[in-house]
Design a protein around this motif. Sequence first.
Motif, mmCIF file in Angstrom:
data_model
loop_
_atom_site.group_PDB
_atom_site.id
_atom_site.type_symbol
_atom_site.label_atom_id
_atom_site.label_comp_id
_atom_site.label_asym_id
_atom_site.label_seq_id
_atom_site.Cartn_x
_atom_site.Cartn_y
_atom_site.Cartn_z
ATOM 1 N N VAL A 126 71.831 55.524 24.360
ATOM 2 C CA VAL A 126 72.221 54.322 25.106
ATOM 3 C C VAL A 126 71.828 54.446 26.573
ATOM 4 N N ALA A 127 71.933 55.641 27.129
ATOM 5 C CA ALA A 127 71.510 55.844 28.519
ATOM 6 C C ALA A 127 70.039 55.469 28.684
ATOM 7 N N GLY A 128 69.204 55.921 27.754
ATOM 8 C CA GLY A 128 67.786 55.590 27.819
ATOM 9 C C GLY A 128 67.534 54.105 27.649
ATOM 10 N N LEU A 129 68.268 53.473 26.738
ATOM 11 C CA LEU A 129 68.106 52.037 26.515
ATOM 12 C C LEU A 129 68.523 51.232 27.748
ATOM 13 N N GLU A 130 69.650 51.587 28.327
ATOM 14 C CA GLU A 130 70.151 50.836 29.480
ATOM 15 C C GLU A 130 69.266 51.035 30.706
ATOM 16 N N MET A 131 68.780 52.244 30.923
ATOM 17 C CA MET A 131 67.903 52.487 32.070
ATOM 18 C C MET A 131 66.539 51.819 31.857
ATOM 19 N N SER A 132 66.101 51.754 30.619
ATOM 20 C CA SER A 132 64.862 51.034 30.317
ATOM 21 C C SER A 132 65.031 49.546 30.599
ATOM 22 N N LEU A 133 66.156 48.985 30.198
ATOM 23 C CA LEU A 133 66.420 47.569 30.446
ATOM 24 C C LEU A 133 66.410 47.276 31.941
ATOM 25 N N ASP A 134 67.031 48.146 32.720
ATOM 26 C CA ASP A 134 67.031 47.964 34.183
ATOM 27 C C ASP A 134 65.608 47.994 34.721
ATOM 28 N N GLY A 135 64.795 48.908 34.203
ATOM 29 C CA GLY A 135 63.406 48.997 34.654
ATOM 30 C C GLY A 135 62.599 47.762 34.290
ATOM 31 N N LEU A 136 62.814 47.229 33.096
ATOM 32 C CA LEU A 136 62.104 46.019 32.694
ATOM 33 C C LEU A 136 62.479 44.839 33.584
ATOM 34 N N LYS A 137 63.737 44.740 33.925
ATOM 35 C CA LYS A 137 64.194 43.656 34.803
ATOM 36 C C LYS A 137 63.581 43.801 36.192
ATOM 37 N N GLU A 138 63.502 45.021 36.690
ATOM 38 C CA GLU A 138 62.905 45.252 38.014
ATOM 39 C C GLU A 138 61.431 44.869 38.018
ATOM 40 N N ASP A 139 60.724 45.250 36.980
ATOM 41 C CA ASP A 139 59.303 44.895 36.889
ATOM 42 C C ASP A 139 59.110 43.384 36.842
ATOM 43 N N GLU A 140 59.939 42.713 36.057
ATOM 44 C CA GLU A 140 59.829 41.261 35.940
ATOM 45 C C GLU A 140 60.110 40.585 37.277
ATOM 46 N N ALA A 141 61.117 41.073 37.987
ATOM 47 C CA ALA A 141 61.440 40.505 39.301
ATOM 48 C C ALA A 141 60.295 40.742 40.290
ATOM 49 N N ALA A 142 59.667 41.910 40.238
ATOM 50 C CA ALA A 142 58.562 42.217 41.139
ATOM 51 C C ALA A 142 57.357 41.312 40.857
ATOM 52 N N ARG A 143 57.048 41.095 39.579
ATOM 53 C CA ARG A 143 55.922 40.217 39.241
ATOM 54 C C ARG A 143 56.200 38.781 39.665
ATOM 55 N N LYS A 144 57.439 38.357 39.497
ATOM 56 C CA LYS A 144 57.808 37.000 39.895
ATOM 57 C C LYS A 144 57.660 36.816 41.396
ATOM 58 N N ALA A 145 58.058 37.825 42.160
ATOM 59 C CA ALA A 145 57.940 37.753 43.621
ATOM 60 C C ALA A 145 56.477 37.712 44.050
ATOM 61 N N GLU A 146 55.625 38.469 43.355
ATOM 62 C CA GLU A 146 54.199 38.486 43.690
ATOM 63 C C GLU A 146 53.526 37.154 43.396
ATOM 64 N N ASN A 147 54.009 36.470 42.375
ATOM 65 C CA ASN A 147 53.382 35.214 41.965
ATOM 66 C C ASN A 147 53.905 33.993 42.714
ATOM 67 N N GLU A 148 54.958 34.194 43.470
ATOM 68 C CA GLU A 148 55.509 33.064 44.206
ATOM 69 C C GLU A 148 54.569 32.668 45.347
ATOM 70 N N VAL A 149 54.310 31.389 45.470
ATOM 71 C CA VAL A 149 53.439 30.888 46.529
ATOM 72 C C VAL A 149 54.311 30.491 47.707
ATOM 73 N N PRO A 150 54.016 31.025 48.890
ATOM 74 C CA PRO A 150 54.826 30.659 50.075
ATOM 75 C C PRO A 150 54.789 29.158 50.332
ATOM 76 N N LYS A 151 55.928 28.612 50.625
ATOM 77 C CA LYS A 151 56.001 27.178 50.904
ATOM 78 C C LYS A 151 55.544 26.891 52.332
ATOM 79 N N ASP A 152 54.831 25.778 52.486
ATOM 80 C CA ASP A 152 54.390 25.387 53.848
ATOM 81 C C ASP A 152 55.587 24.906 54.641
ATOM 82 N N GLU A 153 55.633 25.344 55.846
ATOM 83 C CA GLU A 153 56.747 24.914 56.705
ATOM 84 C C GLU A 153 56.513 23.513 57.234
#
Length: 257
Positions: A230-257
């Motif tokens: 379970v430790a491995g499963l839970e830490m893997s889940l945390d890692g997958l969420k971090e990767d997904e959040a990082a990719r989402k941040a990279e793909n976000e287009v800055p809004k024009d002010e």
Amino acid sequence: MSVRSVLQVASKALHASKSTASYSSSFPAIRSFASLPESIKRSGQSTSIHNEYPGQNYAFNWTLNADGVTPLKKAAFRISKPLELKIAGLKPLTTTPLKVDASAAKKTMREAGSDALDFDSYDEISQRCKDLLSLSDKIFCPEGHMPGTHTSVRVITNSDSLAPKILAYLDRAPKRESCGCSITAYVLEDNEMDNFAAYAIEEVGESADEITSVAAVVCTGKNVKIEQVVAGLEMSLDGLKEDEAARKAENEVPKDE
């Protein structure tokens, strides 16, 4: 022979011929499913493949092969519900869901590619684990979702004591065709294997739009604990969420002010 006798014989022959014809014409109707309800006709259709039986399913075996495990003893059980535990010869837990506190086990769970564990060492032990699982007399494969999520998990193990616990820990997922999961855990109990617990996360996909992360957990030893898995499963889940959040941040287009 008198004329009367000849007529009697002819009459009997004609009667017998009509009876046979009547029986023959009615026989196809007995065999026909055209007039039966749909439910009965469906139950009469055979979809089994030659030489398949519990523990020997070609589609699932190909999926395991893609995960790096080949069930050489032809006894690999896909387990997604308690009934399938019984088919595999195991006893389901009476208390579900199973709550597991893996906080202590996380302290000894290492991530491949970190300072604590290089990829080469991880890959070597991971391959050894898969090879020995392939040679196991029976392979048990509990599947489901990480609790409270829709992240798919498959655990491949030779442990008849861990399989019921893992199934009770995971959320039940809808049955679908055999395919890979977001998290795959390889859990081997073997007297000759040292205690080892680690996980690795990697990105897969051919194009930027298809890139996603998957995780693999490897636990070996003489007596692997459910907390380690379970430790491995839970830490893997945390890692997958971090990767997904990082990719989402990279793909976000800055809004024009």
